[in-house]
Write a protein that holds these residues in place. Structure first.
Motif, PDB file in Angstrom:
ATOM      1  N   THR A 266      53.230  34.607 102.238  1.00  0.00           N
ATOM      2  CA  THR A 266      53.479  33.122 101.963  1.00  0.00           C
ATOM      3  C   THR A 266      52.304  32.351 102.386  1.00  0.00           C
ATOM      4  OG1 THR A 266      55.965  33.514 102.201  1.00  0.00           O
ATOM      5  CG2 THR A 266      55.165  31.151 102.355  1.00  0.00           C
ATOM      6  N   ILE A 267      52.061  31.599 101.465  1.00  0.00           N
ATOM      7  CA  ILE A 267      50.624  30.740 101.652  1.00  0.00           C
ATOM      8  C   ILE A 267      50.852  29.245 101.451  1.00  0.00           C
ATOM      9  CG2 ILE A 267      49.539  31.311  99.686  1.00  0.00           C
ATOM     10  CD1 ILE A 267      46.850  31.495 101.275  1.00  0.00           C
ATOM     11  N   THR A 268      50.117  28.198 101.946  1.00  0.00           N
ATOM     12  CA  THR A 268      50.325  27.123 101.765  1.00  0.00           C
ATOM     13  C   THR A 268      48.520  26.758 100.898  1.00  0.00           C
ATOM     14  OG1 THR A 268      51.656  26.133 103.264  1.00  0.00           O
ATOM     15  CG2 THR A 268      50.178  24.576 102.440  1.00  0.00           C
TER      16      THR A 268
ATOM     17  N   SER B  53      49.740  19.540  98.754  1.00  0.00           N
ATOM     18  CA  SER B  53      50.128  21.067  99.348  1.00  0.00           C
ATOM     19  C   SER B  53      51.309  21.704  98.391  1.00  0.00           C
ATOM     20  CB  SER B  53      50.872  21.011 100.723  1.00  0.00           C
ATOM     21  OG  SER B  53      49.737  20.190 101.838  1.00  0.00           O
ATOM     22  N   TYR B  54      51.000  23.068  98.186  1.00  0.00           N
ATOM     23  CA  TYR B  54      51.822  23.790  97.386  1.00  0.00           C
ATOM     24  C   TYR B  54      52.037  25.132  98.204  1.00  0.00           C
ATOM     25  CZ  TYR B  54      49.810  20.882  93.892  1.00  0.00           C
ATOM     26  OH  TYR B  54      49.512  19.598  93.376  1.00  0.00           O
ATOM     27  N   ILE B  55      53.474  25.357  98.520  1.00  0.00           N
ATOM     28  CA  ILE B  55      53.721  26.402  99.292  1.00  0.00           C
ATOM     29  C   ILE B  55      54.214  27.748  98.285  1.00  0.00           C
ATOM     30  CG2 ILE B  55      55.492  27.691 100.636  1.00  0.00           C
ATOM     31  CD1 ILE B  55      55.750  24.882 102.098  1.00  0.00           C
ATOM     32  N   LEU B  56      53.436  28.693  98.201  1.00  0.00           N
ATOM     33  CA  LEU B  56      53.701  29.926  97.351  1.00  0.00           C
ATOM     34  C   LEU B  56      54.106  31.065  97.958  1.00  0.00           C
ATOM     35  CD1 LEU B  56      51.346  27.918  96.081  1.00  0.00           C
ATOM     36  CD2 LEU B  56      50.920  29.860  94.567  1.00  0.00           C
TER      37      LEU B  56
ATOM     38  N   SER C 240      42.169  24.207  99.992  1.00  0.00           N
ATOM     39  CA  SER C 240      42.027  25.234 101.102  1.00  0.00           C
ATOM     40  C   SER C 240      43.414  26.145 100.936  1.00  0.00           C
ATOM     41  CB  SER C 240      42.168  24.349 102.323  1.00  0.00           C
ATOM     42  OG  SER C 240      43.321  23.543 102.389  1.00  0.00           O
ATOM     43  N   TYR C 241      43.179  27.211 101.657  1.00  0.00           N
ATOM     44  CA  TYR C 241      43.951  28.021 101.853  1.00  0.00           C
ATOM     45  C   TYR C 241      44.566  28.330 103.439  1.00  0.00           C
ATOM     46  CZ  TYR C 241      42.660  30.053  97.145  1.00  0.00           C
ATOM     47  OH  TYR C 241      42.462  29.931  95.889  1.00  0.00           O
ATOM     48  N   ILE C 242      45.824  28.006 103.667  1.00  0.00           N
ATOM     49  CA  ILE C 242      46.502  28.084 105.069  1.00  0.00           C
ATOM     50  C   ILE C 242      47.541  29.023 105.132  1.00  0.00           C
ATOM     51  CG2 ILE C 242      47.445  26.771 106.550  1.00  0.00           C
ATOM     52  CD1 ILE C 242      46.145  24.418 105.408  1.00  0.00           C
ATOM     53  N   ASN C 243      47.527  29.834 106.055  1.00  0.00           N
ATOM     54  CA  ASN C 243      48.340  31.055 106.336  1.00  0.00           C
ATOM     55  C   ASN C 243      48.964  30.692 107.815  1.00  0.00           C
ATOM     56  OD1 ASN C 243      50.182  33.245 106.852  1.00  0.00           O
ATOM     57  ND2 ASN C 243      48.129  34.609 106.777  1.00  0.00           N
TER      58      ASN C 243
END
Length: 191
Positions: free
Chosen positions: A145-147, A154-157, A172-175
């Motif tokens: 799962t990543i934001t 922000s999109y949570i996938l 940006s990619y946030i884990n």
């Protein structure tokens, strides 16, 4: 393990050869390319000789300065390519938390599409430089799962979710999880 090192070294040598070929085709000296890319002449020479594994940031600067897709630097010259997860070269971000593994290396530097696997370590983030103008980025989460932030939204996938956005926008990619996130990323370059 030695096979993996040999494969990675071969890709580093291949990137250097492709860079040298492109630079010479455009009649640029190392100094000229250094001036337009912002990458030192010493670093460019080391890349061309296959003596260094450049970071993704350095490769982005070079590809943008040559107006080519990033994956054009990985051209294999073959009409058939097989990409096996974990068997190719991984290009790391400056902090080592983000790694990109090219999937298909098209021999045509004018290729409009490129694909890679990306890996983001637990509790880390990646803030890429803006990409070429008119580039669309498509990302699909293959594990985890990543934001993903695009222009302060922000999109949570979750696993198998996908997103598409203008890659020249701030993103940006946030884990925030305890697991490595695996993404398939496709970049489509505009004309």
């Amino acid at each position: 393990m030695n096979r993996e090192i040999d494969d990675s070294k071969q890709v580093v040598i291949q990137v250097g050869a492709v860079l040298k070929k492109l630079r010479k085709e455009r009649q640029l000296s190392l100094e000229n390319l250094s001036e337009i890319s912002g990458v030192s002449k010493l670093t460019l020479g080391n890349i061309e000789r296959g003596e260094t594994n450049p970071t993704i940031g350095v490769l982005w600067k070079i590809s943008k300065s040559l107006s080519i897709p990033l994956m054009a630097l990985f051209s294999s010259g073959s009409s058939v390519n097989v990409s096996r997860a974990g068997s190719g070269l991984r290009i790391f971000g400056d902090d080592g938390n983000w790694a990109v593994e090219p999937i298909f290396q098209n021999p045509n530097p004018n290729n409009e599409i490129e694909m890679c696997r990306a890996y983001l370590q637990p509790h880390s983030s990646y803030y890429p430089e803006r990409h070429h103008p008119n580039t669309t980025e498509l990302a699909t989460v293959m594990a985890g799962t990543i934001t993903i932030n695009v222009n302060k939204e922000s999109y949570i996938l979750n696993e198998y979710d996908s997103i598409s956005f203008d890659a020249n926008e701030t993103h940006s990619y946030i884990n925030e999880t305890n697991d490595v996130v695996v993404l398939h990323i496709l970049l489509k370059y505009g004309v």
